[in-house]
Design an enzyme around this catalytic site. Structure first.
Site, mmCIF file in Angstrom:
data_model
loop_
_atom_site.group_PDB
_atom_site.id
_atom_site.type_symbol
_atom_site.label_atom_id
_atom_site.label_comp_id
_atom_site.label_asym_id
_atom_site.label_seq_id
_atom_site.Cartn_x
_atom_site.Cartn_y
_atom_site.Cartn_z
ATOM 1 C CE1 TYR A 186 85.621 38.979 13.741
ATOM 2 C CE2 TYR A 186 85.791 38.093 15.966
ATOM 3 C CZ TYR A 186 85.115 38.187 14.768
ATOM 4 O OH TYR A 186 83.936 37.506 14.581
ATOM 5 C CG ASP A 281 86.499 43.941 21.937
ATOM 6 O OD1 ASP A 281 86.304 43.097 22.839
ATOM 7 O OD2 ASP A 281 86.276 43.706 20.739
ATOM 8 C CE LYS A 309 87.013 35.405 22.395
ATOM 9 N NZ LYS A 309 86.881 34.383 21.384
HETATM 10 C C1 LIG Z 1 88.340 41.091 20.703
HETATM 11 C C2 LIG Z 1 87.066 40.456 20.278
HETATM 12 N N1 LIG Z 1 85.960 41.218 20.194
HETATM 13 C C3 LIG Z 1 84.779 40.704 19.832
HETATM 14 C C4 LIG Z 1 84.659 39.371 19.522
HETATM 15 C C5 LIG Z 1 83.324 38.822 19.119
HETATM 16 O O1 LIG Z 1 82.814 38.059 20.157
HETATM 17 P P1 LIG Z 1 81.729 36.913 19.853
HETATM 18 O O2 LIG Z 1 82.453 35.834 19.114
HETATM 19 O O3 LIG Z 1 81.256 36.490 21.197
HETATM 20 O O4 LIG Z 1 80.662 37.543 19.046
HETATM 21 C C6 LIG Z 1 85.777 38.537 19.597
HETATM 22 C C7 LIG Z 1 85.667 37.118 19.272
HETATM 23 O O5 LIG Z 1 86.612 36.382 19.128
HETATM 24 C C8 LIG Z 1 87.016 39.098 19.976
HETATM 25 O O6 LIG Z 1 88.128 38.355 20.046
#
Ligand SMILES: Cc1ncc(COP(=O)(O)O)c(C=O)c1O
Length: 487
Positions: A186, A281, A309
């Site tokens: 994700y 990421d 986060k």
């Molecule tokens: C690995 C990862 N990348 C990107 C995101 C997206 O972040 P946001 O919820 O701040 O848009 C998340 C959200 O849970 C994530 O776990």
């Protein structure tokens, strides 16, 4: 500076997958029917004020809750207080909090030392001016000085935005088109990234409302198979080239699908060979695995790093992108930079409140060794769960990457779905539905025992999780495990 990491020993990836394969090859092992009915009665008896409010909310909010991670079954609960390791609901019930807001709060909920700093800031300049504030420099400097792959940093509104920016920069810098992600990972909900999420090989399964062209250049590679990435990189040379490979360093879906220790290094080497950028990421892992991120732990230097986060310590607007100078030049705001710029923005991006909250949170995490402490709590929780699983002869699987703990009881995300074999899909969907419902039930059973989890299958630990908190949590998990079918 010697960095202490959340991961104390690397998990045995082969063994985890072997156990998960076994779990998924068997019928489900849910909570016994009578016990589940008793758990569901808890909500009716002890949470009626929550029920009333969230029923009213359905009139105004689609589905009644605003957040994807909100507890939903049998109905959402309303939380009014969060402190350290605990949450309190509207009816006055107290819970151990392993959701930790989905990951941002490594220090535990609402740490007073951060709150005081925020109050001071609100008393002086308020949350936002739209102009430069000292804290946006302080947080950028903190990150640049610690992350191997970050010379410059740009703060944005969310992890989703950070990923969008990273992809844009990668395409500009390489002049290439394709983006390779791992199946099941994700990376937020942008048009290009709602592709192969949660379960590998599902492609555009969840891309409702997104035109096909948006994911035309997104590809997924099966996780943990380095040859799958190379095969795409090779073919892409004749289809517009690969701009970037994007990975969550601990593995797709926050490590739900763990990867071998050398995997990131191997991807780095492939990116170099084929002239693609490597994007880490680190939305979940930055400051949680260690103050210099998972890149510090794995000793791999990505070209671009996405943040989210923890970067705002649980306060709003948590996102950003960091990277090497030559790439970050595409994100120059104001004067200078490259001729062609990657368009990014956000009215509230890098507002003083988010920047200050993040800055003081990161300082505190470093000062208190919070990543390591939260990781130790995760180890204790996972080891305890493994013992309980063994004690009750359950097919469940518990594993962790420090403070990111996984408890697979239904294995929903491991159901084999392959959109290129459409005839297998109805059966897979049936399995997913059944296993997803079991996860909901497990989540509700844990909740009734006073444990808040992420979707009944993941737990984030924080520095606030002392041995006593974890041991108490294990007693509560045990009360659920005693009532599983077949025990
Ligand atoms: C690995 C990862 N990348 C990107 C995101 C997206 O972040 P946001 O919820 O701040 O848009 C998340 C959200 O849970 C994530 O776990």
């Amino acid at each position: 500076m010697v960095v202490k990491y959340a991961i104390s020993e690397y998990h045995n990836v082969e063994e985890i997958y072997r156990k998960i394969d076994q779990l998924i090859s068997k019928p489900i092992f849910p909570v016994k029917k009578e016990k589940m009915e008793e758990y569901l009665r808890y909500f009716d008896n002890k949470c009626h004020r929550s029920k009333e409010m969230t029923s009213e909310a359905k009139k105004y909010i689609p589905g009644g809750v605003q957040h994807n991670l909100a507890f939903n079954y049998p109905f959402p609960l309303v939380f009014t207080k969060a402190k350290g390791a605990y949450l309190y609901d509207l009816d006055g019930n107290k819970y151990i909090d392993f959701l930790q807001a989905g990951g941002p709060t490594v220090l535990g909920s609402n740490p007073p030392e951060i709150k005081e700093k925020i109050k001071e800031l609100l008393d002086t300049c308020g949350p936002v001016t739209g102009l430069f504030h000292e804290y946006e420099m302080k947080i950028a400097e903190f990150i640049c000085k610690r992350f191997k792959g970050v010379d410059k940093f740009r703060m944005l509104g969310s992890g989703t935005e950070g990923v969008m920016a990273a992809i844009r920069v990668a395409r500009l810098a390489t002049g290439k088109k394709k983006i390779i992600k791992l199946g099941g990972a994700y990376h937020g909900w942008s048009d290009q990234m709602v592709y192969g999420i949660r379960i590998p090989r599902t492609g555009r399964f969840e891309a409702h409302g997104i035109p096909k062209n948006c994911s035309k250049h997104t590809q997924e590679a099966y996780p943990n198979k380095i040859s799958a990435i190379e095969s795409l990189l090779r073919k892409n040379r004749f289809r517009g080239g690969t701009a970037a490979v994007i990975v969550e360093p601990v593995g797709p879906e926050s490590g739900t699908r763990p990867v071998g220790f050398d995997y990131n290094q191997q991807i780095r080497a492939l990116c170099d060979k084929y002239g693609a950028l490597l994007i880490f990421d680190e939305v979940v892992t930055a400051f949680r695995i260690g103050i210099d991120g998972a890149q510090g732990y794995y000793n791999v230097v990505p070209d671009l790093t996405v943040f989210g986060k923890v970067i705002a310590g649980g306060y709003p607007s948590a996102g950003g992108l960091g990277g090497k100078d030559e790439y970050m030049a595409y994100l120059t705001a104001g004067l200078g930079g490259t001729k062609k710029k990657a368009m990014v923005g956000g009215t509230l991006a890098a507002n003083p409140l988010s920047s200050a909250a993040g800055y003081y949170t990161l300082l505190e995490i470093e000062k208190q060794n919070a990543s390591e402490k939260a990781g130790k709590a995760g180890d204790r929780l996972t080891k305890g769960l493994q013992k309980l699983i063994e004690k009750y002869g359950l097919p469940y699987v518990a594993y962790n990457q420090g403070s990111i703990c996984h408890l697979e009881t239904a294995g929903t995300m491991f159901v084999d779905v392959n959109i290129s074999k459409p005839w297998t899909i109805p059966n897979a969907l049936k399995q997913i539905k059944e296993r997803k419902h079991m996860m909901e039930e497990m989540g509700a059973a844990y909740m009734a025992e006073g444990l808040v989890t992420l979707a009944g299958s993941r737990m984030y630990t924080s520095m606030a999780d002392t041995n006593e908190v974890i041991d108490e949590a294990l007693l509560r998990f045990e009360r659920v495990f005693q009532h599983i079918e077949g025990v």
